[in-house]
Design an enzyme around this catalytic site. Structure first.
Site, PDB file in Angstrom:
ATOM      1  CB  ALA A  73      42.709   5.528  33.744  1.00 49.29           C
ATOM      2  CD  GLN A  75      39.850  13.080  32.059  1.00 51.62           C
ATOM      3  OE1 GLN A  75      40.891  13.659  31.749  1.00 51.62           O
ATOM      4  NE2 GLN A  75      38.683  13.381  31.507  1.00 51.62           N
ATOM      5  CB  SER A  76      45.352   7.938  30.274  1.00 52.98           C
ATOM      6  OG  SER A  76      46.728   7.811  29.966  1.00 52.98           O
ATOM      7  CG  ASN A  77      47.729  13.036  33.060  1.00 54.50           C
ATOM      8  OD1 ASN A  77      46.954  13.942  32.805  1.00 54.50           O
ATOM      9  ND2 ASN A  77      47.826  12.499  34.271  1.00 54.50           N
ATOM     10  CB  ALA A  79      45.965   8.155  26.624  1.00 53.88           C
TER      11      ALA A  79
END
Ligand SMILES: *Cc1c(COP(=O)(O)O)cnc(C)c1O
Length: 334
Positions: A73, A75-77, A79
């Site tokens: 997503a 705001q992916s942590n 990624a």
């Protein structure tokens, strides 16, 4: 099982601390709450994906990858930690970001984890909702290969049997800490999403015959789907570890009553959990994962799900840097 048989690179600050939360325990009138600080894994503000990436990036290195790709997503942590791991290892990183929330705020689209993805040198592409993102990821990896680069694709959340080994390792680490502290733990609770954390933990706990029930608090899927995803991944992980069948279906328990309006959108109790942890223990939770897990923990305590004298460990999976992408959810006086 023998984790030393699997290639691993060191990316995390381990062991992460195990600490008591006396002020939170008192505010809720018991049980005795402890926290396992996987928000402190160290890599680019930390979080649970770093443990998975220790095994995934080792595999990428063995395949001589020049670029790693992953998806998540906006705001992916995951990624962000992948971008950081790639930078650390001198590899390129390309990220596919999916808009799952519809938030148009500038802080959501450019601050928080997105800012860090950029600072670590990752390239990004944005996608609308509703696509099969792992299929998009494979297509993007194929494009890299067609251009002559050796590409390694990491599934969303790093959740496959390789990534889940990171949480088998966490189960081993916690059991050692509990033994060293003489702490008889009754429950472990954490946020569950792409399933790798819970699958790795339940596999490790069962392989050690720990006898500690694990409860995942869902952040996206309904219960039946979440438990099925975790169970399937736990079975595959147990097989890789050489202990097939060690996890029973009944060992996989998720409670998906705290998702609220949807993935990545905080509910009122999500924001209350952030507030309570910040004010009683100075622990920062994130609005997508850890605060939904904590909202579940708090509500289940209030409903008497745990005994007053029980020892409950909340596994903090990280994500607080994402708060910078969610400033619009908080009423900060100017
Ligand atoms: C990804 C993530 C989770 C969920 O872990 P899964 O292995 O995807 O189930 C929980 N908390 C945070 C902060 C995360 O980034």
């Amino acid at each position: 099982m023998n984790l030393a048989l699997f290639p691993r690179v060191r990316l995390a600050h381990l062991p992460t601390p195990l600490e008591p939360l006396p002020r939170l325990s008192e505010a809720l009138g018991g049980p005795e709450i402890w926290i396992k600080r996987d928000d402190c894994t160290g890599l680019s503000t930390g979080g649970n994906k770093t443990r998975k990436l220790e095994f995934l990036m080792a595999e990428a290195q063995r395949q001589d990858a020049e670029v790693v790709l992953t998806q998540g997503a906006t705001q992916s942590n995951h990624a962000r930690q992948t971008a950081a791991a790639a930078a650390r290892m001198g590899m390129g990183c390309h990220i596919l970001l999916e808009d799952r929330t519809g938030y148009a705020h500038d802080d959501y689209r450019r601050n928080g984890n997105v800012l860090l993805d950029h600072l670590h040198g990752a390239t990004m592409e944005h996608h609308g909702p509703g696509l099969d993102m792992n299929a998009e990821l494979e297509a993007a990896a194929e494009r890299e290969r067609a251009e002559g680069r050796r590409a390694y694709a990491i599934p969303g959340g790093g959740s496959n049997p390789t990534g889940a080994l990171g949480y088998v390792n966490c189960a081993l680490e916690m059991m050692g800490q509990f033994a060293a502290a003489g702490l008889a733990v009754d429950h472990i609770v954490h946020a569950t999403g792409s399933a790798g954390t819970q699958a790795g933990l339940v596999t490790g706990l069962k392989a050690m015959n720990a006898g500690i029930p694990l409860l995942g608090i869902g952040v996206r899927a309904p219960r039946a789907k979440q438990e099925a995803n975790v169970f399937a991944l736990a079975q595959a992980t147990a097989e890789r570890l050489g202990c097939p069948g060690v996890v029973a279906r009944a060992d996989v328990v998720a409670n998906c009553d705290y998702v609220g309006p949807g993935y990545g959108i905080p509910a009122e109790d999500t924001l209350e959990a952030i507030d309570l942890f910040a004010k009683t223990e100075a622990i920062l939770l994130d609005p997508v994962y850890s605060a939904k897990g904590a909202a579940g923990l708090i509500d289940l305590i209030r409903k008497g799900r745990f005994g007053k004298g029980d020892r409950v460990v909340f596994l903090h999976t990280g994500g607080a840097f994402g708060l910078a992408g969610y400033a619009h959810c908080f009423d900060v006086p100017g």
